[in-house]
Write an enzyme that holds these catalytic residues in place. Structure first.
Site, short mmCIF file in Angstrom:
data_model
loop_
_atom_site.label_atom_id
_atom_site.label_comp_id
_atom_site.label_asym_id
_atom_site.label_seq_id
_atom_site.Cartn_x
_atom_site.Cartn_y
_atom_site.Cartn_z
N SER A 68 23.71 11.39 24.41
CA SER A 68 22.65 12.39 24.22
C SER A 68 21.49 12.07 25.15
O SER A 68 21.45 11.00 25.77
CB SER A 68 22.14 12.37 22.77
OG SER A 68 23.17 12.61 21.85
N SER A 101 27.13 15.99 23.18
CA SER A 101 25.82 15.47 23.56
C SER A 101 24.71 16.16 22.77
O SER A 101 24.71 17.38 22.61
CB SER A 101 25.60 15.68 25.06
OG SER A 101 24.45 15.01 25.51
N ASP A 128 21.22 17.08 23.22
CA ASP A 128 20.18 17.21 24.24
C ASP A 128 19.03 18.00 23.64
O ASP A 128 19.04 19.24 23.62
CB ASP A 128 20.74 17.92 25.47
CG ASP A 128 22.00 17.23 26.01
OD1 ASP A 128 22.22 16.05 25.67
OD2 ASP A 128 22.76 17.88 26.75
#
Length: 395
Positions: A273, A311, A313
């Site tokens: 991340s 991920s 983000d």
């Protein structure tokens, strides 16, 4: 004549001051000598602030607790104050907003932040499994500091902003090694304008990796020409595949795969991340800060990030502009018109790009949990690649 007892005491004081001076000097030298991307001649657009870090936005302070113990503990906590601690403790909140490029991660407190438009606490960034202890410890820290303040003023503190990335390759993440004292350390050690913000293997970024290389904490800033405003960014970088890595427009990851000397055994897939925190002293309202947060995505794209499925983000932007009390029920402030925001968008994109690269340049090779080794990117190889593409500045 000085008595023996007094002489011994004087000697102890002199030795203490000497050791303290040496320790502080060595720390300063270590921080100053740690290379950053610009030090290597890597080109970036825009004009950086004094420290080229998030603390160039006046009032913002950053603190760390770095936990490296034994063979398997490689983690920590990063604390970001949107205003000086005494102002945060006195409920001087900031306009803020957030954005998720891909939501496979966590940032607490964002529902009320969205609803109210305000950031009311310091921001903590840590590892995935330490969200809970950070949440609880931050509230305890406020209780400890607000010994005279009525409890009613602590209502917003019960919904703090805590963000995470996963450090389970290098850290025994299921050992829950972040404790209350580490959170307090990060909060109490925060420093602001004119100081050096550490990068790489520090704080919450201690056990993080990006694009197959050791990474972690990175920061950058830009001064907006003609507007007299500053944008500063801090990232906890932990994402990307090696082949995706782009630096200064050059496909560095692909080039490195051709000359591979990296002994890292980290899986070559886009797991992890990135948390991005954006600070500015520009007078922006919450909806405008949302627009600023969205632009972090473009900075990530510049280094090759794709917002992969696994991920998290997640980005948050806040403005340090203060309000005036017109009446007991009305606060007022100025705000920038939307048409003038393009330089802020550009600065944010530039800061995010450089902060990510800084996190990798400053990071050092680390061996952690179960003997896993993640190498830092070779400065020598990187410079050779950039030179071949004619993408190096004269140092």
């Amino acid at each position: 004549m000085i008595k023996d007892s007094n002489l011994k005491m004087l000697n102890k004081i002199v030795l203490f001051l000497l050791f303290f001076y040496i320790d502080e000097t060595m720390l300063h030298i270590q921080n100053k000598s740690k290379p950053r991307a610009r030090d290597l001649g890597i080109p970036f657009n825009g004009i950086p602030g004094k420290s080229n870090s998030i603390v160039d936005v006046l009032g913002v302070e950053v603190g760390f607790s770095t936990i490296i113990e034994g063979d398997s503990i490689r983690t920590g906590v990063t604390a970001i104050f949107p205003r000086a601690p005494e102002k945060v403790l006195n409920d001087m909140r900031c306009f803020a907003n957030w954005f998720s490029l891909n939501g496979n991660g966590e940032m607490t407190g964002i529902h009320w932040l969205t609803e109210s438009g305000f950031l009311t606490t310091p921001i903590l960034i840590t590892n995935t499994n330490s969200i809970g202890i950070c949440h609880q410890s931050l509230f305890k820290w406020f209780l400890k500091k607000n010994v005279i303040t009525p409890l009613g003023n602590l209502v917003d503190v019960s919904l703090p902003v805590i963000a995470e990335t996963w450090d389970g390759y290098l850290n025994d993440v299921n050992g829950f090694h972040v404790k209350e004292e580490h959170v307090f350390e990060a909060l109490d050690n925060a420093k602001g304008f004119g100081t050096i913000v550490q990068e790489g293997n520090v704080g919450g970024g201690t056990g993080m990796a990006s694009f197959g290389f050791k990474a972690g904490t990175g920061t950058s800033s830009r001064v907006i020409e003609g507007l007299n405003y500053t944008v500063g960014v801090l990232v906890q970088s932990n994402f990307g595949r090696k082949k995706q890595l782009i630096i200064a427009g050059v496909p560095v990851g692909e080039e490195i795969l051709e000359m591979e000397r990296n002994n890292s055994k980290i899986p070559d897939k886009d797991v992890g991340s990135i948390i991005v925190i954006i600070a500015t002293d520009a007078p922006l309202l919450p909806h405008q800060l949302k627009r600023l947060a969205i632009r972090a995505s473009l900075g990530i794209g510049r280094v090759g990030g794709i917002g992969g499925d696994s991920s998290g983000d997640i980005f948050l932007a806040f403005s340090t502009v203060e309000f005036s009390n017109k009446t007991s029920t009305i606060r007022q402030t100025e705000f920038m018109v939307n048409e003038e925001m393009n330089p802020l968008f550009e600065a944010t994109i530039q800061c995010v790009e450089e902060a990510i690269v800084n996190s990798m340049i400053a990071a050092e090779t680390m061996i952690g949990h179960k003997g896993l080794k993640i190498d830092a990117i070779s400065h020598e190889d990187l410079l050779k690649i950039l030179k071949n593409y004619n993408r190096l500045n004269d140092k």
